[in-house]
Scaffold this motif. Structure first.
Motif, PDB file in Angstrom:
ATOM      1  N   LEU A   1       0.830  -1.200   0.000  1.00 30.78           N
ATOM      2  CA  LEU A   1       0.000   0.000   0.000  1.00 30.78           C
ATOM      3  C   LEU A   1       0.866   1.253   0.000  1.00 30.78           C
ATOM      4  O   LEU A   1       0.595   2.228  -0.717  1.00 30.78           O
ATOM      5  N   SER A   2       1.933   1.225   0.796  1.00 30.09           N
ATOM      6  CA  SER A   2       2.870   2.347   0.849  1.00 30.09           C
ATOM      7  C   SER A   2       3.531   2.572  -0.508  1.00 30.09           C
ATOM      8  O   SER A   2       3.671   3.713  -0.963  1.00 30.09           O
ATOM      9  N   CYS A   3       3.934   1.485  -1.178  1.00 34.70           N
ATOM     10  CA  CYS A   3       4.549   1.591  -2.505  1.00 34.70           C
ATOM     11  C   CYS A   3       3.571   2.169  -3.525  1.00 34.70           C
ATOM     12  O   CYS A   3       3.957   2.983  -4.376  1.00 34.70           O
ATOM     13  N   CYS A   4       2.318   1.752  -3.451  1.00 37.00           N
ATOM     14  CA  CYS A   4       1.294   2.272  -4.368  1.00 37.00           C
ATOM     15  C   CYS A   4       1.167   3.789  -4.230  1.00 37.00           C
ATOM     16  O   CYS A   4       1.103   4.519  -5.233  1.00 37.00           O
ATOM     17  N   ILE A   5       1.141   4.266  -2.990  1.00 37.17           N
ATOM     18  CA  ILE A   5       1.013   5.705  -2.742  1.00 37.17           C
ATOM     19  C   ILE A   5       2.258   6.446  -3.208  1.00 37.17           C
ATOM     20  O   ILE A   5       2.176   7.486  -3.868  1.00 37.17           O
ATOM     21  N   THR A   6       3.445   5.911  -2.877  1.00 39.60           N
ATOM     22  CA  THR A   6       4.705   6.560  -3.253  1.00 39.60           C
ATOM     23  C   THR A   6       4.847   6.647  -4.764  1.00 39.60           C
ATOM     24  O   THR A   6       5.218   7.690  -5.311  1.00 39.60           O
ATOM     25  N   PHE A   7       4.540   5.560  -5.453  1.00 41.04           N
ATOM     26  CA  PHE A   7       4.620   5.543  -6.911  1.00 41.04           C
ATOM     27  C   PHE A   7       3.661   6.565  -7.520  1.00 41.04           C
ATOM     28  O   PHE A   7       4.045   7.360  -8.385  1.00 41.04           O
ATOM     29  N   SER A   8       2.424   6.571  -7.061  1.00 44.35           N
ATOM     30  CA  SER A   8       1.411   7.479  -7.596  1.00 44.35           C
ATOM     31  C   SER A   8       1.781   8.933  -7.336  1.00 44.35           C
ATOM     32  O   SER A   8       1.613   9.802  -8.213  1.00 44.35           O
ATOM     33  N   TYR A   9       2.306   9.221  -6.145  1.00 43.49           N
ATOM     34  CA  TYR A   9       2.717  10.589  -5.786  1.00 43.49           C
ATOM     35  C   TYR A   9       3.794  11.086  -6.744  1.00 43.49           C
ATOM     36  O   TYR A   9       3.736  12.218  -7.233  1.00 43.49           O
TER      37      TYR A   9
ATOM     38  N   ALA B   1       2.656  11.756   2.932  1.00 41.91           N
ATOM     39  CA  ALA B   1       3.193  11.978   4.278  1.00 41.91           C
ATOM     40  C   ALA B   1       2.807  10.826   5.201  1.00 41.91           C
ATOM     41  O   ALA B   1       3.576  10.430   6.088  1.00 41.91           O
ATOM     42  N   ALA B   2       1.621  10.267   4.970  1.00 43.92           N
ATOM     43  CA  ALA B   2       1.146   9.158   5.800  1.00 43.92           C
ATOM     44  C   ALA B   2       1.927   7.877   5.548  1.00 43.92           C
ATOM     45  O   ALA B   2       1.888   6.952   6.363  1.00 43.92           O
ATOM     46  N   THR B   3       2.648   7.796   4.402  1.00 45.50           N
ATOM     47  CA  THR B   3       3.424   6.587   4.130  1.00 45.50           C
ATOM     48  C   THR B   3       4.616   6.461   5.063  1.00 45.50           C
ATOM     49  O   THR B   3       5.192   5.376   5.171  1.00 45.50           O
ATOM     50  N   ILE B   4       4.989   7.568   5.721  1.00 48.34           N
ATOM     51  CA  ILE B   4       6.128   7.494   6.648  1.00 48.34           C
ATOM     52  C   ILE B   4       5.778   6.602   7.835  1.00 48.34           C
ATOM     53  O   ILE B   4       6.485   5.618   8.102  1.00 48.34           O
TER      54      ILE B   4
ATOM     55  N   LEU C   1      16.286  16.346  -5.138  1.00 48.26           N
ATOM     56  CA  LEU C   1      14.954  16.842  -4.803  1.00 48.26           C
ATOM     57  C   LEU C   1      14.996  17.711  -3.551  1.00 48.26           C
ATOM     58  O   LEU C   1      15.774  17.463  -2.641  1.00 48.26           O
ATOM     59  N   ASN C   2      14.138  18.708  -3.528  1.00 45.51           N
ATOM     60  CA  ASN C   2      13.978  19.539  -2.339  1.00 45.51           C
ATOM     61  C   ASN C   2      12.630  19.193  -1.718  1.00 45.51           C
ATOM     62  O   ASN C   2      11.673  19.958  -1.775  1.00 45.51           O
ATOM     63  N   ASP C   3      12.575  17.997  -1.145  1.00 42.93           N
ATOM     64  CA  ASP C   3      11.320  17.475  -0.608  1.00 42.93           C
ATOM     65  C   ASP C   3      11.580  16.835   0.752  1.00 42.93           C
ATOM     66  O   ASP C   3      11.972  15.662   0.832  1.00 42.93           O
ATOM     67  N   PRO C   4      11.395  17.592   1.852  1.00 47.42           N
ATOM     68  CA  PRO C   4      11.678  17.060   3.197  1.00 47.42           C
ATOM     69  C   PRO C   4      10.869  15.814   3.533  1.00 47.42           C
ATOM     70  O   PRO C   4      11.351  14.941   4.257  1.00 47.42           O
ATOM     71  N   ILE C   5       9.650  15.727   3.008  1.00 48.88           N
ATOM     72  CA  ILE C   5       8.815  14.559   3.294  1.00 48.88           C
ATOM     73  C   ILE C   5       9.438  13.307   2.682  1.00 48.88           C
ATOM     74  O   ILE C   5       9.547  12.264   3.334  1.00 48.88           O
ATOM     75  N   MET C   6       9.873  13.413   1.409  1.00 46.04           N
ATOM     76  CA  MET C   6      10.503  12.273   0.759  1.00 46.04           C
ATOM     77  C   MET C   6      11.802  11.889   1.453  1.00 46.04           C
ATOM     78  O   MET C   6      12.115  10.702   1.613  1.00 46.04           O
ATOM     79  N   LEU C   7      12.576  12.884   1.892  1.00 42.01           N
ATOM     80  CA  LEU C   7      13.846  12.610   2.566  1.00 42.01           C
ATOM     81  C   LEU C   7      13.616  11.879   3.885  1.00 42.01           C
ATOM     82  O   LEU C   7      14.313  10.903   4.196  1.00 42.01           O
ATOM     83  N   THR C   8      12.627  12.317   4.637  1.00 43.95           N
ATOM     84  CA  THR C   8      12.303  11.654   5.907  1.00 43.95           C
ATOM     85  C   THR C   8      11.910  10.203   5.670  1.00 43.95           C
ATOM     86  O   THR C   8      12.354   9.301   6.392  1.00 43.95           O
ATOM     87  N   GLY C   9      11.109   9.990   4.655  1.00 44.06           N
ATOM     88  CA  GLY C   9      10.668   8.635   4.341  1.00 44.06           C
ATOM     89  C   GLY C   9      11.818   7.724   3.945  1.00 44.06           C
ATOM     90  O   GLY C   9      11.887   6.565   4.378  1.00 44.06           O
ATOM     91  N   THR C  10      12.760   8.248   3.135  1.00 50.31           N
ATOM     92  CA  THR C  10      13.883   7.418   2.696  1.00 50.31           C
ATOM     93  C   THR C  10      14.827   7.101   3.854  1.00 50.31           C
ATOM     94  O   THR C  10      15.365   5.988   3.931  1.00 50.31           O
TER      95      THR C  10
END
Length: 244
Positions: free
Chosen positions: A81-89, A155-158, A204-213
């Motif tokens: 489910l997390s991958c589906c959201i990340t891919f779509s985003y 953000a919820a995928t974190i 990327l300048n995306d703090p949300i993506m950085l936190t997730g990774t």
């Protein structure tokens, strides 16, 4: 240095005109931003290629053994489910494919593994239902959900990523075995998620993506440590020792 078109064009596509001119034509090895960007692009492509096969060994392990023993359904369901959201985003954001491409392959592979877990547990109806559900989720996320909501879902995928790994980590700890968990998949997943931290910071300048990774790298690191700690342990043998 001037390269022929068959070599130049792919490099320009990969790193852009500015960095190509600086690093290749002018041989400017002091251009740190372009060097970091080029390394990031190279790592990104490596991660995408690795992501295209990283869970194939896990799928083959399940097929060979005819069992999904030791694999947490909750963990793989949440991860998928997390991958589906990340891919779509990333598709909606039109981010460079090199910064998220492995997610497309991981989504497909996670769906297959989730379906296999259900199938080998004799839950045929749930297997078909899960396939339809994942296809519907991806379609709705890309074509229906507005961007402001997609950002919130991403953000919820974190915490979702946290929740997806914890059941598997706990199952490994409880069983003192990783069951049918593929060593190759876990180690490569950890290496890929760690490299993705660098590419996200660079491109990327995306703090949300950085936190997730970063969180993904930490949790995959824990799974990698468990694989090494419980190497060779068999769930049946461990349970037999406990009963004695």
């Amino acid at each position: 240095m001037h390269l022929p078109a068959p070599l130049k064009d792919p490099l320009v596509t990969l790193i852009g005109d500015t960095c190509y001119a600086s690093l290749v034509e002018e041989l400017n090895i002091s251009d740190i931003p372009c060097i970091k960007y080029t390394i990031s692009k190279g790592l990104g492509l490596g991660i995408v290629l690795g992501g295209s096969i990283v869970k194939i060994p896990q799928i083959l392990t399940i097929l060979r053994s005819g069992s999904a023993r030791g694999l947490s359904l909750a963990s793989y369901f949440l991860e998928t489910l997390s991958c589906c959201i990340t891919f779509s985003y990333n598709v909606i954001q039109r981010n460079p494919f090199s910064t998220y491409g492995e997610t497309a392959f991981l989504t497909i592979q996670d769906i297959i593994i989730t379906l296999m877990i259900l199938f080998y547990n004799q839950r045929m109806g749930a297997t078909f239902g899960a396939l339809v559900m994942f296809a519907a989720v991806i379609y709705v996320l890309i074509n229906v959900v507005p961007m402001w909501l997609m950002a919130s879902l991403y953000a919820a995928t974190i915490p979702l990523s946290l929740a997806s790994k914890i059941p598997q980590i706990y199952a490994n700890f409880r069983n003192k075995s990783t069951g049918q968990l593929s060593v190759f998949a876990v180690i490569n997943y950890f290496a890929g998620s760690t490299a993705r931290v660098f590419t996200t910071m660079t491109e990327l300048n995306d703090p949300i993506m950085l936190t997730g990774t970063v969180l993904a790298s930490v949790l995959n690191g824990i799974l990698a440590i468990q694989v090494l700690l419980y190497w060779g342990n068999n769930m049946v043998d461990v349970k037999a020792k406990k009963s004695n």
